[in-house]
Design a protein around this motif. Structure first.
Motif, PDB file in Angstrom:
ATOM      1  N   GLY A 177       0.126  10.236 -10.524  1.00 59.63           N
ATOM      2  CA  GLY A 177      -1.287  10.606 -10.622  1.00 59.63           C
ATOM      3  C   GLY A 177      -2.106   9.608 -11.423  1.00 59.63           C
ATOM      4  N   PHE A 178      -1.545   8.444 -11.706  1.00 54.47           N
ATOM      5  CA  PHE A 178      -2.212   7.425 -12.536  1.00 54.47           C
ATOM      6  C   PHE A 178      -3.468   6.907 -11.832  1.00 54.47           C
ATOM      7  CE2 PHE A 178      -2.326   3.131 -14.597  1.00 54.47           C
ATOM      8  CZ  PHE A 178      -2.476   3.580 -15.904  1.00 54.47           C
ATOM      9  N   GLY A 179      -4.613   7.003 -12.487  1.00 52.27           N
ATOM     10  CA  GLY A 179      -5.895   6.724 -11.853  1.00 52.27           C
ATOM     11  C   GLY A 179      -6.080   5.294 -11.390  1.00 52.27           C
ATOM     12  N   LEU A 180      -5.577   4.325 -12.148  1.00 51.82           N
ATOM     13  CA  LEU A 180      -5.787   2.916 -11.805  1.00 51.82           C
ATOM     14  C   LEU A 180      -5.132   2.552 -10.474  1.00 51.82           C
ATOM     15  CD1 LEU A 180      -6.949   0.193 -12.716  1.00 51.82           C
ATOM     16  CD2 LEU A 180      -4.804  -0.236 -13.942  1.00 51.82           C
ATOM     17  N   LEU A 181      -4.137   3.329 -10.061  1.00 54.38           N
ATOM     18  CA  LEU A 181      -3.476   3.055  -8.787  1.00 54.38           C
ATOM     19  C   LEU A 181      -4.445   3.184  -7.612  1.00 54.38           C
ATOM     20  CD1 LEU A 181      -0.102   4.829  -9.497  1.00 54.38           C
ATOM     21  CD2 LEU A 181      -0.340   2.441  -8.800  1.00 54.38           C
ATOM     22  N   ASP A 182      -5.453   4.058  -7.732  1.00 52.59           N
ATOM     23  CA  ASP A 182      -6.452   4.184  -6.670  1.00 52.59           C
ATOM     24  C   ASP A 182      -7.199   2.873  -6.466  1.00 52.59           C
ATOM     25  OD1 ASP A 182      -7.186   7.573  -7.637  1.00 52.59           O
ATOM     26  OD2 ASP A 182      -5.951   6.834  -5.973  1.00 52.59           O
ATOM     27  N   GLU A 183      -7.521   2.198  -7.583  1.00 49.30           N
ATOM     28  CA  GLU A 183      -8.210   0.889  -7.490  1.00 49.30           C
ATOM     29  C   GLU A 183      -7.317  -0.156  -6.847  1.00 49.30           C
ATOM     30  OE1 GLU A 183      -7.576  -2.080  -9.382  1.00 49.30           O
ATOM     31  OE2 GLU A 183      -9.257  -3.122  -8.427  1.00 49.30           O
ATOM     32  N   LYS A 184      -6.026  -0.133  -7.196  1.00 47.83           N
ATOM     33  CA  LYS A 184      -5.086  -1.091  -6.605  1.00 47.83           C
ATOM     34  C   LYS A 184      -4.939  -0.834  -5.103  1.00 47.83           C
ATOM     35  CE  LYS A 184      -4.183  -2.847 -10.645  1.00 47.83           C
ATOM     36  NZ  LYS A 184      -4.787  -4.134 -11.035  1.00 47.83           N
ATOM     37  N   ILE A 185      -4.865   0.438  -4.718  1.00 45.22           N
ATOM     38  CA  ILE A 185      -4.759   0.785  -3.297  1.00 45.22           C
ATOM     39  C   ILE A 185      -6.013   0.332  -2.556  1.00 45.22           C
ATOM     40  CG2 ILE A 185      -4.666   2.716  -1.662  1.00 45.22           C
ATOM     41  CD1 ILE A 185      -2.992   4.208  -3.824  1.00 45.22           C
ATOM     42  N   TYR A 186      -7.176   0.551  -3.170  1.00 46.06           N
ATOM     43  CA  TYR A 186      -8.438   0.133  -2.551  1.00 46.06           C
ATOM     44  C   TYR A 186      -8.464  -1.383  -2.344  1.00 46.06           C
ATOM     45  CZ  TYR A 186     -13.296  -1.342  -2.328  1.00 46.06           C
ATOM     46  OH  TYR A 186     -14.466  -1.949  -1.968  1.00 46.06           O
ATOM     47  N   SER A 187      -8.097  -2.157  -3.383  1.00 45.96           N
ATOM     48  CA  SER A 187      -8.119  -3.617  -3.280  1.00 45.96           C
ATOM     49  C   SER A 187      -7.128  -4.106  -2.233  1.00 45.96           C
ATOM     50  CB  SER A 187      -7.803  -4.254  -4.644  1.00 45.96           C
ATOM     51  OG  SER A 187      -8.763  -3.899  -5.606  1.00 45.96           O
ATOM     52  N   ALA A 188      -5.919  -3.528  -2.227  1.00 48.33           N
ATOM     53  CA  ALA A 188      -4.907  -3.942  -1.256  1.00 48.33           C
ATOM     54  C   ALA A 188      -5.360  -3.618   0.167  1.00 48.33           C
ATOM     55  CB  ALA A 188      -3.578  -3.271  -1.570  1.00 48.33           C
ATOM     56  N   THR A 189      -5.967  -2.443   0.356  1.00 45.54           N
ATOM     57  CA  THR A 189      -6.465  -2.057   1.678  1.00 45.54           C
ATOM     58  C   THR A 189      -7.581  -2.987   2.133  1.00 45.54           C
ATOM     59  OG1 THR A 189      -5.923   0.252   1.191  1.00 45.54           O
ATOM     60  CG2 THR A 189      -7.415  -0.162   3.040  1.00 45.54           C
TER      61      THR A 189
ATOM     62  N   ILE B  19       0.839  -1.206   0.000  1.00 44.61           N
ATOM     63  CA  ILE B  19       0.000   0.000   0.000  1.00 44.61           C
ATOM     64  C   ILE B  19       0.869   1.250   0.000  1.00 44.61           C
ATOM     65  CG2 ILE B  19      -1.662   1.320   1.369  1.00 44.61           C
ATOM     66  CD1 ILE B  19      -2.800  -1.426   2.286  1.00 44.61           C
ATOM     67  N   ASP B  20       1.941   1.238   0.791  1.00 39.74           N
ATOM     68  CA  ASP B  20       2.853   2.391   0.838  1.00 39.74           C
ATOM     69  C   ASP B  20       3.497   2.630  -0.531  1.00 39.74           C
ATOM     70  OD1 ASP B  20       6.045   3.217   1.768  1.00 39.74           O
ATOM     71  OD2 ASP B  20       4.361   4.428   2.458  1.00 39.74           O
ATOM     72  N   VAL B  21       3.929   1.544  -1.200  1.00 37.76           N
ATOM     73  CA  VAL B  21       4.536   1.675  -2.529  1.00 37.76           C
ATOM     74  C   VAL B  21       3.524   2.214  -3.536  1.00 37.76           C
ATOM     75  CG1 VAL B  21       5.465   0.359  -4.481  1.00 37.76           C
ATOM     76  CG2 VAL B  21       6.323  -0.057  -2.167  1.00 37.76           C
ATOM     77  N   LEU B  22       2.313   1.695  -3.507  1.00 40.24           N
ATOM     78  CA  LEU B  22       1.277   2.144  -4.444  1.00 40.24           C
ATOM     79  C   LEU B  22       0.951   3.624  -4.240  1.00 40.24           C
ATOM     80  CD1 LEU B  22      -1.133  -0.947  -4.311  1.00 40.24           C
ATOM     81  CD2 LEU B  22       0.341  -0.288  -6.218  1.00 40.24           C
ATOM     82  N   LYS B  23       0.903   4.043  -2.989  1.00 37.96           N
ATOM     83  CA  LYS B  23       0.612   5.452  -2.701  1.00 37.96           C
ATOM     84  C   LYS B  23       1.731   6.365  -3.225  1.00 37.96           C
ATOM     85  CE  LYS B  23      -2.399   4.866   1.311  1.00 37.96           C
ATOM     86  NZ  LYS B  23      -2.557   5.051   2.786  1.00 37.96           N
ATOM     87  N   LYS B  24       2.978   5.935  -3.082  1.00 35.58           N
ATOM     88  CA  LYS B  24       4.092   6.738  -3.581  1.00 35.58           C
ATOM     89  C   LYS B  24       4.064   6.807  -5.104  1.00 35.58           C
ATOM     90  CE  LYS B  24       7.206   6.043   0.326  1.00 35.58           C
ATOM     91  NZ  LYS B  24       8.456   5.423   0.823  1.00 35.58           N
ATOM     92  N   LEU B  25       3.709   5.700  -5.753  1.00 36.82           N
ATOM     93  CA  LEU B  25       3.580   5.714  -7.213  1.00 36.82           C
ATOM     94  C   LEU B  25       2.455   6.646  -7.647  1.00 36.82           C
ATOM     95  CD1 LEU B  25       4.038   1.902  -8.018  1.00 36.82           C
ATOM     96  CD2 LEU B  25       5.682   3.739  -8.434  1.00 36.82           C
ATOM     97  N   LYS B  26       1.383   6.670  -6.858  1.00 41.33           N
ATOM     98  CA  LYS B  26       0.265   7.558  -7.161  1.00 41.33           C
ATOM     99  C   LYS B  26       0.687   9.023  -7.042  1.00 41.33           C
ATOM    100  CE  LYS B  26      -3.996   9.099  -7.571  1.00 41.33           C
ATOM    101  NZ  LYS B  26      -4.700   9.139  -8.872  1.00 41.33           N
ATOM    102  N   GLU B  27       1.447   9.337  -5.988  1.00 39.96           N
ATOM    103  CA  GLU B  27       1.909  10.705  -5.788  1.00 39.96           C
ATOM    104  C   GLU B  27       2.811  11.160  -6.935  1.00 39.96           C
ATOM    105  OE1 GLU B  27       2.065  10.403  -0.884  1.00 39.96           O
ATOM    106  OE2 GLU B  27       3.894  10.740  -2.054  1.00 39.96           O
TER     107      GLU B  27
END
Length: 783
Positions: A500-512, A489-497
């Motif tokens: 800004g890639f939108g699909l990362l939000d879905e990955k963060i949601y699923s991982a959470t 989750i930490d890695v996905l959030k840093k990639l999002k920051e």
């Protein structure tokens, strides 16, 4: 529901009518402000424009209702669906009579009828099909009249062999009975909910229901909606999965006919042939016996051309061991990468060829070979279908390779393991007489080995087990999974920051979401399988693909990949520590037993055999028949029993002393089964080990296998506990001898003064068990 030729499916009082549908329209129109009101009002007006539309409709009169049937189709299906690609139809309630449907649906129905006329449904298929139909009918009856929902939902499936391809396709049929009105013709019997629950869970549920609630006492009015879906893909994968569960592989025969059939169904072509090719290695090297590869069209053809084994091995190294897909869609046109291999295939008349590599834990373990003598059948679509089965095929091949390893291990034990000296004399005697007898008879007679048995020997059984090993493993896995998802989750959030890639939000949601499940300790085996699939087949490919061409992003993702490294990653730390701790404990126990094995032979020869479980179990046999040249006395047995108890105390103290040196403080439990009567043992030639012989003796064997997890009578407490020795027995006479040894060891400060006499729960086929339990002094110096 597809018509079953020549068989009455379900007898019933069934009538075709639009009345339930019209009732539905009127009820919907009572709802104010519905956006559908205008459409539903139009449909209702169309139906009402036909005279007596709510009465029973005869099948012969259906043509004049064609406009209404077309309207039904439009209203009850998704308007965006292509009607040339939808299996949809209408039937008389509780009847195989179809009166309207899409073109594709009737085409499918025709193929099914032709198949049934030519082949028929066998009894098992028909019974299953009928039960599926009955389940849907009785599901509606029980829900309406008894407010009872069926918990078991049987899928209605028909298997149809397509005439064009000669491949069986599997179809799931969904019945919609919303527009059927069911009426009882009289007073229905009263049935309690508990009775219905018990009844519907029985194997013959619908046979019983037909006796209690025969369909003849109901009338059915309206129509049934049928929707059919092609589920061949699911069936093919399920076939492969079942083959893995059966685990019927063995060396020398890895043809897997069920898997090949499933792959043909998956790809939809009988003209594509498949071969499953596990990559056999011995001592880490590719095996050079080419007979191992003769299932392959390429390598069997190479052998026909008298190519040397080394040439063929070189071809395998270049193809199987290459991470690239070895694929030709048209061998007549494409320039081959490996000309020698391509020439062999062309000479065999192969037009297209694929060697599909299979990996397990990132290691190449084999391939699936696909080929066809027809052009145009193998393409990217076929490869994508095979890709969906890759993980299952990997598990299948892995099981095959581990089976080979187990068989090699068996041969080593069979041919090279040295017999214990205490019984070796018996085997030598029997072998000598076998050879002498073989010399003195002609070749037409069979020489039979004598049985190797030892009669009237006294058994001693003990077990040292890792306490709660399964719970400990699950706990370690839970902790590691938590760490892995927190890092992910930490890695996905840093990639999002950074992107800004939108699909990362879905990955963060699923991982959470998965992290919350893990944190709630709400995991079972099926969830663990889904979790692993999410990480391996969703997250991992995404991170690799998303960061592939960006050094900065790849560095962020590397944090996750470093964490999941099995050898040193932080997300495997708890499992590594647990396995390391368990290995140290078991190694210490094994080493001690190896020393004990030699020690006990000094007083009187006996047979000692140990087995590895989550701990270590052992059997000791002593008696005159094991050593006929040395006079036997009970004093040797008593000495061995005292040594057994003392050794268990020593093991308890040794494993306890290891606790400060273990990364995971795993503890052991100690168990002894007291059996004072002699038994007979027989060497099993097929298993190459000794086992008990005779009904009474077998009972001893059964009991010792059932007592490892026994509880105290009327209690949830396990008999075996860390820091204690448990001794199971039947009679006080059996226990008295061990009590005297316990008192002696207590006086010597080896055992503590807390002896318990306990009654145990009844086990399957075993009652009257009792036990002694005593603590071990864990603080005194080790002997």
């Amino acid at each position: 529901m597809l018509e079953v030729s020549g068989k009455e499916v379900i007898p019933s009082d069934a009538h075709l009518s639009f009345k339930p549908f019209i009732k539905f329209l009127r009820e919907q129109l009572q709802k104010k402000d519905s956006v559908k009101n205008e459409l539903l009002g139009f449909v209702l007006s169309k139906f009402e424009s036909f005279g007596n539309i709510e009465e029973e409709i005869k099948l012969a009169d259906l043509p004049k209702y064609k406009e209404l049937l077309d309207l039904l189709y439009v209203v009850l299906t998704n308007v965006t669906q292509n009607e040339e690609q939808i299996y949809w139809g209408l039937s008389v309630p509780v009847s195989p009579i179809m009166f309207y449907g899409s073109h594709l649906f009737y085409q499918l129905l025709e193929e099914a009828n032709v198949q049934d006329i030519e082949n028929g449904l066998d009894d098992d298929d028909y019974k299953d099909f009928l039960n599926s139909r009955l389940e849907h009918v009785y599901g509606s009856i029980l829900k309406q009249f008894y407010h009872f929902e069926l918990t078991r939902k049987r899928k209605l499936i028909r298997n149809i062999k397509k005439s064009q391809t000669d491949i069986t396709r599997h179809y799931r049929i969904k019945l919609n009975t919303d527009f059927i009105e069911i009426k009882a013709k009289g007073t229905l019997p009263k049935i309690e909910t508990e009775t219905l629950l018990t009844l519907t869970l029985a194997d013959d549920a619908f046979d019983q229901l037909q006796k209690i609630l025969p369909l003849q006492i109901f009338s059915f009015t309206g129509f049934t909606i049928l929707t059919v879906a092609d589920v061949t893909h699911e069936f093919a994968l399920e076939t492969i999965r079942n083959s893995i569960v059966k685990n019927q592989t063995h060396t020398g025969n890895y043809e897997f006919p069920d898997i090949v059939k499933a792959l043909k169904e998956l790809t939809g072509s009988k003209a594509i042939e498949f071969n499953i090719l596990p990559l056999f290695r011995v001592n880490g090297k590719l095996v050079e016996d080419m007979k191992t590869y003769t299932r392959s069209i390429m390598f069997s053809s190479a052998l026909k051309k008298s190519l040397t084994d080394m040439v063929c091995i070189h071809m395998i190294e270049k193809s199987l061991l290459s991470p690239e897909l070895f694929y030709y869609s048209d061998l007549d046109k494409e320039v081959p990468l490996y000309e020698e291999a391509a020439k062999i295939l062309q000479d065999e008349g192969i037009k297209s060829y694929c060697l599909f590599p299979i990996f397990y834990n990132k290691k190449l373990i084999g391939a699936v070979e696909a080929f066809s003598r027809e052009k145009g059948l193998m393409d990217e679509h076929m490869l994508s279908l095979m890709e969906s089965a890759r993980d299952l095929l990997a598990q299948l091949m892995y099981n095959s390779l581990t089976t080979l390893e187990a068989e090699i291990d068996t041969v080593i034990k069979d041919k090279f393991t040295r017999l214990q000296p205490s019984v070796e004399w018996k085997f030598i005697d029997v072998a000598w007489r076998y050879l002498q007898h073989k010399k003195n008879i002609d070749n037409s007679q069979e020489t039979i080995l004598e049985e190797i048995a030892f009669n009237q020997v006294y058994p001693l059984y003990g077990a040292v087990d890792i306490r709660n090993s399964t719970i400990e493993r699950n706990s370690a896995l839970l902790k590691d999974n938590t760490i892995q998802f927190e890092i992910l989750i930490d890695v996905l959030k840093k990639l999002k920051e950074k992107t800004g890639f939108g699909l990362l939000d879905e990955k963060i949601y699923s991982a959470t979401k998965w992290l919350n499940i893990i944190s709630g300790h709400d995991q079972n085996f099926n969830q663990q399988v889904k979790l692993t699939d999410f990480l391996d087949n969703n997250i991992q490919p995404f991170l690799i693909g998303f960061t592939e061409n960006n050094t900065e992003l790849k560095a962020e993702a590397a944090v996750y990949f470093e964490a999941i490294n099995e050898k040193n990653g932080i997300a495997h730390e708890h499992r590594r520590k647990l396995e390391s701790s368990m290995t140290k404990v078991i190694a210490a126990v094994n080493n001690y037993f190896d020393q004990l094995k030699n020690e006990i032979q000094k007083a009187y020869p006996c047979y000692f055999e140990k087995f590895r479980t989550d701990g270590v179990e052992y059997d000791i046999y002593i008696g005159q028949s094991i050593s006929p040249d040395i006079p036997y006395s009970d004093i040797y047995l008593k000495n061995l029993r005292l040594l057994q108890l003392t050794s268990m105390a020593t093991i308890t103290r040794k494993t306890h002393a290891l606790l400060p040196h273990l990364s995971n403080p795993v503890e052991t439990t100690q168990l002894i089964f007291i059996h004072t009567q002699p038994i007979d043992i027989l060497f099993r030639n097929d298993e190459k080990r000794f086992d008990v012989e005779g009904a009474y003796n077998i009972r001893y064997h059964i009991i010792k296998k059932r007592i490892d997890k026994v509880h105290l009578k009327d209690s949830d407490e396990r008999l075996t506990q860390p820091g204690k020795i448990a001794m199971v027995y039947f009679s006080e006479k059996e226990a008295s001898e061990y009590i005297s040894y316990i008192k002696y060891l207590q006086s010597d400060n080896i055992l503590t003064d807390d002896l318990e006499k306990l009654e145990l729960e009844e086990l399957s086929g075993v009652s009257g068990l009792k036990a002694l339990r005593v603590g071990v002094n864990l603080v005194s110096n080790l002997p």
